[in-house]
Design a protein around this motif. Structure first.
Motif, PDB file in Angstrom:
ATOM      1  N   PRO A   1      21.578  22.389  17.024  1.00  0.00           N
ATOM      2  CA  PRO A   1      20.896  21.916  15.707  1.00  0.00           C
ATOM      3  C   PRO A   1      19.623  22.762  15.573  1.00  0.00           C
ATOM      4  O   PRO A   1      19.368  23.644  16.153  1.00  0.00           O
ATOM      5  N   PHE A   2      19.006  22.508  14.303  1.00  0.00           N
ATOM      6  CA  PHE A   2      17.989  23.599  14.003  1.00  0.00           C
ATOM      7  C   PHE A   2      16.811  23.127  14.487  1.00  0.00           C
ATOM      8  O   PHE A   2      16.471  22.110  15.010  1.00  0.00           O
ATOM      9  N   HIS A   3      15.705  23.886  14.849  1.00  0.00           N
ATOM     10  CA  HIS A   3      14.500  23.796  15.142  1.00  0.00           C
ATOM     11  C   HIS A   3      13.295  24.297  14.142  1.00  0.00           C
ATOM     12  O   HIS A   3      13.576  25.465  13.615  1.00  0.00           O
ATOM     13  N   ALA A   4      12.620  23.509  13.618  1.00  0.00           N
ATOM     14  CA  ALA A   4      11.709  23.738  12.395  1.00  0.00           C
ATOM     15  C   ALA A   4      10.767  24.705  12.705  1.00  0.00           C
ATOM     16  O   ALA A   4      10.376  25.499  12.011  1.00  0.00           O
ATOM     17  N   ALA A   5      10.142  24.666  14.019  1.00  0.00           N
ATOM     18  CA  ALA A   5       9.296  25.768  14.357  1.00  0.00           C
ATOM     19  C   ALA A   5       9.774  26.732  14.482  1.00  0.00           C
ATOM     20  O   ALA A   5       9.028  27.925  14.404  1.00  0.00           O
ATOM     21  N   VAL A   6      10.970  27.369  14.444  1.00  0.00           N
ATOM     22  CA  VAL A   6      11.694  28.545  14.598  1.00  0.00           C
ATOM     23  C   VAL A   6      12.295  29.058  13.058  1.00  0.00           C
ATOM     24  O   VAL A   6      11.902  29.923  12.777  1.00  0.00           O
ATOM     25  N   ASP A   7      12.827  27.840  12.740  1.00  0.00           N
ATOM     26  CA  ASP A   7      13.581  28.278  11.312  1.00  0.00           C
ATOM     27  C   ASP A   7      12.958  28.370  10.098  1.00  0.00           C
ATOM     28  O   ASP A   7      13.154  28.855   9.172  1.00  0.00           O
ATOM     29  N   GLN A   8      11.793  27.472  10.091  1.00  0.00           N
ATOM     30  CA  GLN A   8      10.938  27.390   8.839  1.00  0.00           C
ATOM     31  C   GLN A   8      10.312  28.862   8.515  1.00  0.00           C
ATOM     32  O   GLN A   8      10.440  29.498   7.560  1.00  0.00           O
ATOM     33  N   PRO A   9       9.797  29.491   9.833  1.00  0.00           N
ATOM     34  CA  PRO A   9       9.191  30.961   9.562  1.00  0.00           C
ATOM     35  C   PRO A   9      10.094  31.856   9.178  1.00  0.00           C
ATOM     36  O   PRO A   9       9.803  32.849   8.249  1.00  0.00           O
ATOM     37  N   LYS A  10      11.500  31.772   9.659  1.00  0.00           N
ATOM     38  CA  LYS A  10      12.481  32.871   9.264  1.00  0.00           C
ATOM     39  C   LYS A  10      12.763  32.605   7.768  1.00  0.00           C
ATOM     40  O   LYS A  10      13.094  33.656   6.908  1.00  0.00           O
TER      41      LYS A  10
ATOM     42  N   THR B   1      18.818  28.148  10.525  1.00  0.00           N
ATOM     43  CA  THR B   1      17.919  28.334   9.248  1.00  0.00           C
ATOM     44  C   THR B   1      18.449  27.799   7.925  1.00  0.00           C
ATOM     45  O   THR B   1      17.896  27.121   7.341  1.00  0.00           O
ATOM     46  N   LEU B   2      19.485  27.883   7.616  1.00  0.00           N
ATOM     47  CA  LEU B   2      20.196  27.445   6.547  1.00  0.00           C
ATOM     48  C   LEU B   2      20.281  25.615   6.647  1.00  0.00           C
ATOM     49  O   LEU B   2      20.001  24.842   5.895  1.00  0.00           O
ATOM     50  N   ALA B   3      20.533  25.133   7.811  1.00  0.00           N
ATOM     51  CA  ALA B   3      20.461  23.908   7.898  1.00  0.00           C
ATOM     52  C   ALA B   3      19.153  23.178   7.798  1.00  0.00           C
ATOM     53  O   ALA B   3      18.764  22.434   7.141  1.00  0.00           O
ATOM     54  N   TYR B   4      18.010  24.254   8.338  1.00  0.00           N
ATOM     55  CA  TYR B   4      16.540  23.803   7.946  1.00  0.00           C
ATOM     56  C   TYR B   4      16.483  23.482   6.494  1.00  0.00           C
ATOM     57  O   TYR B   4      16.012  22.699   5.870  1.00  0.00           O
TER      58      TYR B   4
END
Length: 331
Positions: free
Chosen positions: A86-95, A137-140
């Motif tokens: 699964p994606f993690h917003a805290a990690v993938d949003q900044p990327k 990141t694409l999932a986010y």
């Protein structure tokens, strides 16, 4: 422009869930011979659930054991197996925001990037860059885009309209490359927890036989390729309900499509149809981020005029992909 897809997902899932549980409850502790029989052979294929018979739903010739198998996975999906990345917003949003920082994507009134732009046009940068997009990141990105589009009108994209009508979230996107063959897994979650009391009320005494699930997952498996121009395409491999593929899961998927609005043309192979919608949305968005490929950059991520660039499958990797951005107006 695509017509809005009005899939009455909650109602059809409730109907099928009730149908399967009631059948199992009526049979009770069935012997093996009964478990291998069908409603038609047992004489209740014409039993009506609401206004529709089991036969009309496509369940008349489905073995009872297949119904039992799916109801167990519906009641308690194996989330560890389904959501293995699964994606993690805290990690993938900044990327994601870092990759888009120099682009002309634009923002909404609340300051969020307007991800819906990626459904309709390319985002451009003052220079060409090579960026990696992790699959998480694409999932986010996809989930944020669908959530934004729920607040707007018709997005013009059949895949997004389908997901909006399901009231679904994109929970996972994962990419794998084995022996040069790339595969794409997209998991969509449908929250039905708000319908639990309605389901239990409809089941009556039969509610003791099953725990009402909070979430149902659609798991799409696609083949993924990139041509020499850096353009992605997908092919349908499988589509399952909670990771289970049998005749009852097929009935659920067909019922989703049959409950679509009158402007939505239903095809014979609804699994390939749903996968095509999801796949086309993925390839459209990635294509508007850039062309899939790699460049031999000298420093950082900027692609200089004399840097060697190769488009195509070289940009597809386990866990993500590389794009060469579109050059154009400044951010």
């Amino acid at each position: 422009m695509a017509q809005p897809v009005q899939v009455k997902c909650g109602g059809c899932l409730i109907k099928l869930l009730i149908t399967i549980v009631v059948i199992i409850a009526l049979i009770g502790i069935a012997v093996a011979v009964v478990m291998n029989m069908t409603p038609n052979k047992l004489g209740f294929g014409d039993l009506k659930i609401g206004e529709t018979t089991l036969d009309e739903m496509g369940l008349g010739d489905v073995k009872i054991k297949e119904m039992f198998k799916l109801i167990k996975t519906l009641a308690k999906p194996d989330e560890e197996a389904i959501l293995d990345k699964p994606f993690h917003a805290a990690v993938d949003q900044p990327k994601l925001e870092g990759n888009l920082a120099e682009s002309n994507i634009g923002t909404l009134g609340n300051g969020e990037p307007d991800y819906g732009i990626l459904l309709n046009r390319q985002v451009t940068y003052p220079k060409q860059y090579m960026y990696r997009y992790d699959d998480t990141t694409l999932a986010y990105l996809f989930n944020a885009m669908v959530m934004q589009q729920r607040k707007t009108g018709d997005s013009g994209n059949e895949g997004v309209e389908f997901l909006k009508s399901l009231n679904a979230n994109v929970t996972q996107i994962s990419m794998n490359v084995t022996n040069g063959q790339a595969t794409l897994k997209i998991v969509v979650s449908i929250d039905i927890s708000s319908m639990a009391s309605e389901i239990e009320s409809s089941l009556g005494f039969a509610s003791r036989f099953v725990k009402i699930p909070k979430t149902v997952y659609l798991v799409s498996e696609l083949g993924l390729t990139a041509d020499v121009q850096g353009i992605l395409s997908t092919t349908s491999k499988s589509l399952t309900v909670n990771g289970t593929e049998n005749e009852v899961a097929d009935v659920i998927l067909n019922t989703l499509m049959k409950n679509a609005g009158s402007d939505f043309e239903i095809e014979e192979d609804c699994k390939s149809q749903i996968n095509r919608y999801v796949g086309q949305t993925f390839t459209t968005v990635v294509g508007n981020l850039g062309k899939v490929g790699k460049a031999l950059v000298s420093v950082g991520t900027e692609v200089e005029a004399d840097d060697p660039v190769e488009y195509g499958a070289i940009g597809l990797e386990n866990g993500g992909l590389y794009v060469i951005t579109h050059a154009g107006e400044a951010a």
